[in-house]
Write an enzyme that holds these catalytic residues in place. Structure first.
Site, PDB file in Angstrom:
ATOM      1  CG  ASN A   1      -2.159  -0.842   0.990  1.00 25.93           C
ATOM      2  OD1 ASN A   1      -2.574  -1.044  -0.152  1.00 25.93           O
ATOM      3  ND2 ASN A   1      -2.733  -1.365   2.063  1.00 25.93           N
TER       4      ASN A   1
ATOM      5  CD  GLN B   1      -6.640  -9.105   2.343  1.00 29.56           C
ATOM      6  OE1 GLN B   1      -6.632  -8.031   1.789  1.00 29.56           O
ATOM      7  NE2 GLN B   1      -7.655  -9.945   2.255  1.00 29.56           N
ATOM      8  CG  HIS B   2       1.152 -10.244   4.087  1.00 32.59           C
ATOM      9  ND1 HIS B   2       1.346 -10.708   5.371  1.00 32.59           N
ATOM     10  CD2 HIS B   2       0.704 -11.301   3.364  1.00 32.59           C
ATOM     11  CE1 HIS B   2       1.043 -12.001   5.420  1.00 32.59           C
ATOM     12  NE2 HIS B   2       0.637 -12.378   4.225  1.00 32.59           N
ATOM     13  CB  CYS B   3       0.328  -3.411   3.638  1.00 38.67           C
ATOM     14  SG  CYS B   3       0.209  -3.034   5.372  1.00 38.67           S
ATOM     15  CB  VAL B   4      -0.125  -6.801  -0.943  1.00 34.31           C
ATOM     16  CG1 VAL B   4       0.066  -6.606  -2.460  1.00 34.31           C
ATOM     17  CG2 VAL B   4       1.222  -6.666  -0.270  1.00 34.31           C
TER      18      VAL B   4
END
Ligand SMILES: Cc1ncc(COP(=O)(O)O)c(C=O)c1O
Length: 407
Positions: free
Chosen positions: A116, A360-363
């Site tokens: 992100n 979601q690991h900022c993705v």
């Protein structure tokens, strides 16, 4: 590289029952020298660098200048004035995105698997200033599609202004060919900004050799202090960038109605800095410089091979990215199907001291596009992890998958 010797430098790894810490893509552990450097600032010289000329101030100024020069050498930047201290990679990428002058219709290309921090600033600019943000689709296995990239550059034509991509993805560990990408982008007259958050900690990154224009990175993912990141930029470009935080330190002079901007890097370091973090960054680079980054990279791939081979045939799961761990560095990110990723992550820690990341690991964008709303469970290795820890992860993860699948 003597892993046991390295481990002795980390307080959390010296304890009687150290965790198998495999969440290094998020943040790394800290060695004694970094912790000591932070403590030294607060206990010995808790003054203000860059301004005060008393003993504390002078000591801090000298130490932070040295830290900047160490970073310059580590990245092979042309000058220490090209290195800006920031709070994190997010801050660095925002400084580039919001520091440039944009015209409506200017095209910015990213990949379709960005964190992100290298997506949201561009979408924000699209909404607020009318730039045209486009994503370049990766191959089926998440490797870079050079043909699609060349096509996207050609389609954008002279409106292409910026190519901003992460050198290594935190989603999957996949590395993209930045040098080739930079050459093509420059042929089209665009600038190249690299998100180096997942590359600088794990491999040799030479900004001049890559031929890029800007790079943001996270010191806290390099065994350094949290709250510290860095921005490298070509000096002439930094000198034309608008600061996103103006105030003290960012000007050389001011009157009631005029200002003279300070030269980079000071222009981008408004307000009293994180001096302990900057000084500890010097200790961080001293620590990392003892090791051959190619060897660090090879060690992580070796561990990833153990993790991958131990879990790849389990029912109901799928590794994100190419199946060969050589193409995923130290990252093993696993789609969990209907299995509860968070519950399994908690279980791994509680039952075996294995620390991983789930979600979601900022993705989010990638998971949304692929319809994997459950996210993934990600194990990510670093220089201090052992083969036993990689095996422990594979074994406990396998047991958890079998247990939850049977329910
Ligand atoms: C690829 C990538 N880019 C950017 C970031 C953001 O880094 P920071 O937390 O230093 O802002 C991360 C953090 O995980 C990352 O993995």
């Amino acid at each position: 590289m003597d892993i046991n010797k390295i481990r002795m430098e980390f307080p959390t790894l010296r304890s009687d029952s150290p965790p198998a810490y495999l969440d290094n893509a998020c943040v790394t552990l800290k060695p004694d020298c970094v912790i000591q450097s932070i403590t030294d600032y607060y206990t010995k010289t808790p003054g203000c660098g860059g301004r005060s000329v008393h003993r504390y101030g002078t000591k801090v100024s000298r130490a932070t200048n040295e830290a900047r020069m160490k970073l310059q050498r580590f990245l092979n930047a042309e000058s220490a004035n090209e290195v800006v201290f920031t709070r994190n990679a997010t801050h660095s990428l925002n400084q580039v995105a919001h520091g440039m002058k944009w015209a409506p219709g200017d095209v910015v290309l990213t990949t379709d698997r960005e964190h992100n921090s290298n997506l949201v600033p561009w979408i924000q600019l699209e909404k607020e200033q009318g730039i045209d943000h486009r994503t370049v689709a990766s191959n089926q296995d998440n490797t870079f599609n050079l043909e699609a990239f060349e096509k996207a550059c050609a389609e954008a034509g002279n409106r292409l202004k910026m190519v901003s991509m992460s050198q290594v993805g935190n989603l999957d560990g996949v590395q993209i060919p930045i040098k080739e990408i930079a050459r093509i982008a420059h042929d089209h007259g665009a600038l190249v900004c690299v998100d180096g958050a997942q590359s600088t900690p794990h491999m040799r990154v030479d900004v001049q050799d890559l031929g890029i224009d800007f790079m943001g990175f996270s010191i806290h993912k390099m065994c350094g202090p949290s709250g510290m990141g860095g921005l490298w930029g070509r000096y002439d470009l930094l000198d034309n960038l608008r600061t996103i935080q103006s105030g003290g330190q960012t000007v050389s002079n001011s009157t009631y109605d005029s200002i003279d901007w300070a030269k980079p890097p000071a222009r981008f370091e408004g307000g009293l800095g994180n001096f302990s973090g900057m000084m500890a960054t010097g200790a961080t680079i001293d620590f990392l410089s003892k090791y051959d980054m190619n060897e660090v990279h090879a060690h992580e791939i070796k561990l990833n091979r153990i993790m991958t081979n131990g879990i790849k045939d389990l029912p109901g799961i799928e590794i994100i990215g190419p199946q060969d761990p050589k193409l995923r560095g130290g990252i093993c990110s696993i789609l969990m199907g209907n299995l509860p990723a968070h519950d399994i992550a908690i279980l791994l820690d509680e039952a075996a001291g294995v620390m991983v990341r789930s979600g979601q690991h900022c993705v989010h964008s990638w998971f949304n596009a692929k319809g994997h709303s459950n996210g993934s469970l990600r194990a990510s290795a670093y220089m201090y992890n052992t083969e036993d820890e990689a095996r422990l992860f594979a074994e406990t993860f396998s047991e958890a998958v079998h247990a939850f699948s049977a329910q």
